[in-house]
Design a protein around this motif. Structure first.
Motif, short mmCIF file in Angstrom:
data_model
loop_
_atom_site.label_atom_id
_atom_site.label_comp_id
_atom_site.label_asym_id
_atom_site.label_seq_id
_atom_site.Cartn_x
_atom_site.Cartn_y
_atom_site.Cartn_z
N GLU A 17 32.30 -32.76 155.59
CA GLU A 17 31.49 -33.95 155.32
C GLU A 17 31.46 -34.19 153.82
OE1 GLU A 17 27.60 -33.91 157.10
OE2 GLU A 17 28.37 -33.03 158.95
N ILE A 18 31.51 -35.46 153.47
CA ILE A 18 31.46 -35.82 152.05
C ILE A 18 30.34 -36.83 151.85
CG2 ILE A 18 33.91 -35.35 151.64
CD1 ILE A 18 34.27 -38.47 151.75
N PRO A 19 29.82 -36.97 150.65
CA PRO A 19 28.79 -37.98 150.39
C PRO A 19 29.31 -39.37 150.73
CG PRO A 19 28.94 -36.44 148.55
CD PRO A 19 30.09 -36.15 149.46
N GLU A 20 28.44 -40.20 151.29
CA GLU A 20 28.83 -41.55 151.75
C GLU A 20 29.47 -42.40 150.67
OE1 GLU A 20 25.75 -43.73 153.75
OE2 GLU A 20 25.21 -42.02 155.00
N ASP A 21 28.97 -42.30 149.44
CA ASP A 21 29.46 -43.17 148.38
C ASP A 21 30.62 -42.58 147.59
OD1 ASP A 21 27.66 -41.27 147.56
OD2 ASP A 21 26.62 -42.53 146.12
N LEU A 22 31.19 -41.47 148.05
CA LEU A 22 32.34 -40.87 147.38
C LEU A 22 33.60 -41.64 147.75
CD1 LEU A 22 33.46 -38.58 145.61
CD2 LEU A 22 33.64 -37.19 147.68
N GLU A 40 26.81 -35.56 144.40
CA GLU A 40 25.98 -34.46 144.91
C GLU A 40 24.74 -34.23 144.05
OE1 GLU A 40 29.28 -31.56 147.01
OE2 GLU A 40 29.07 -31.44 144.83
N LEU A 41 24.49 -35.12 143.12
CA LEU A 41 23.32 -34.98 142.25
C LEU A 41 22.31 -36.08 142.57
CD1 LEU A 41 25.11 -34.13 138.88
CD2 LEU A 41 24.15 -32.56 140.57
N GLU A 42 21.07 -35.67 142.67
CA GLU A 42 19.99 -36.61 143.01
C GLU A 42 19.86 -37.69 141.94
OE1 GLU A 42 15.35 -35.88 143.27
OE2 GLU A 42 16.44 -34.85 144.91
N VAL A 71 19.30 -32.16 136.03
CA VAL A 71 19.60 -32.83 137.30
C VAL A 71 19.09 -31.97 138.46
CG1 VAL A 71 21.63 -34.05 136.42
CG2 VAL A 71 21.90 -31.77 137.41
N THR A 72 18.98 -32.60 139.63
CA THR A 72 18.65 -31.87 140.86
C THR A 72 19.87 -31.91 141.76
OG1 THR A 72 16.32 -32.45 140.68
CG2 THR A 72 17.09 -31.72 142.83
N VAL A 73 20.26 -30.75 142.26
CA VAL A 73 21.48 -30.62 143.06
C VAL A 73 21.19 -30.87 144.54
CG1 VAL A 73 23.42 -29.11 143.65
CG2 VAL A 73 22.32 -28.90 141.42
N ASN A 74 22.03 -31.70 145.17
CA ASN A 74 21.94 -31.96 146.60
C ASN A 74 23.20 -31.46 147.28
OD1 ASN A 74 19.42 -33.22 146.53
ND2 ASN A 74 20.29 -35.22 146.12
N ALA A 75 23.52 -30.20 147.09
CA ALA A 75 24.71 -29.58 147.70
C ALA A 75 24.41 -28.12 147.94
CB ALA A 75 25.92 -29.74 146.78
N GLU A 76 25.01 -27.56 148.98
CA GLU A 76 24.77 -26.16 149.33
C GLU A 76 26.05 -25.38 149.25
OE1 GLU A 76 22.42 -23.01 150.04
OE2 GLU A 76 21.60 -25.01 149.96
N HIS A 77 26.74 -25.45 148.08
CA HIS A 77 27.97 -24.66 147.90
C HIS A 77 27.66 -23.18 147.87
CE1 HIS A 77 30.01 -28.26 145.63
NE2 HIS A 77 29.54 -28.58 146.81
N MET A 78 26.47 -22.86 147.34
CA MET A 78 26.04 -21.46 147.25
C MET A 78 24.60 -21.41 147.73
SD MET A 78 27.62 -20.41 143.51
CE MET A 78 27.12 -18.70 143.62
N GLU A 79 24.21 -20.24 148.22
CA GLU A 79 22.84 -20.05 148.66
C GLU A 79 21.89 -20.31 147.49
OE1 GLU A 79 20.06 -16.40 150.21
OE2 GLU A 79 22.21 -16.32 150.62
N GLY A 80 20.85 -21.12 147.73
CA GLY A 80 19.86 -21.41 146.70
C GLY A 80 20.26 -22.53 145.76
#
Length: 194
Positions: free
Chosen positions: A57-62, A125-127, A140-149
């Protein structure tokens, strides 16, 4: 009597001294092991808790890249060591997108040590990502789960670059683990497959 007490005292002190030396040696051994482990983790960052595979899945606006160097379905060699087994692996391109990529530093929301210069998160992937890219030093605030946390973590932008990023499938060179839809590899981290 005094001689017996003095001898007992010396034996007791000697035993304590030996125990302290053993503890010191054990502590130094553990410190050395921890230092070597930390060194191994710092080379290319610690990605032991990274989810190498993704949903695709990729962000809609990518936006898909109009003319990527590596077309979807083509092969390329990964020239990056984000994690063990990645460098030198042959990848199949699963997606190619025009965006801004960032290296970021953040403290995981799950606790633990601060992650420095994590590669990569993309603009989408950034808010609050608007038209303009974020600049180094911005928070920035991250909206991705590449890594735990990572998801929801407050991060500092370390670098930003407009480029094409790729989602790739590959088999690790270390343990032959199949990785699907890995996000992200930049164009400069790929070379043509022979």
């Amino acid at each position: 009597m005094l001689f017996v007490l003095l001898t007992a005292l010396l034996l007791l002190l000697g035993a304590c001294s030996n125990a302290n030396e053993e503890n010191t040696e054990n502590s130094e051994s553990t410190d050395t092991e921890n230092t070597e482990e930390t060194k191994d983790n710092m080379e290319g960052m610690d990605h032991s808790n990274m989810d190498m595979s993704g949903s695709g899945e990729i962000p809609e606006d990518l936006e898909e890249a109009a003319s990527p160097t590596y077309e979807v379905g083509s092969k390329a060699i990964i020239e990056s060591d984000h994690m063990p087994g990645m460098n030198g692996a042959e990848a199949t391109i699963a997606g190619a997108y025009d965006t801004t990529v960032y290296t970021i530093s953040y403290t995981p929301t799950t606790g633990g040590e601060r992650v420095e210069d994590h590669k990569w998160v993309i603009h989408e992937e950034l808010e609050g990502a608007g038209e303009e890219p974020f600049k180094p030093g911005e928070e920035v605030t991250v909206n991705a789960e590449h890594m735990e946390g990572m998801d929801g973590a407050t991060a500092e932008v370390d670098s930003a670059e407009q480029t094409i990023v790729y989602m790739v499938d590959f088999t690790t060179t270390t343990d032959s683990k199949e990785v699907k839809n890995h996000k992200w590899v930049t164009e400069s981290e790929l070379s043509p497959a022979e």
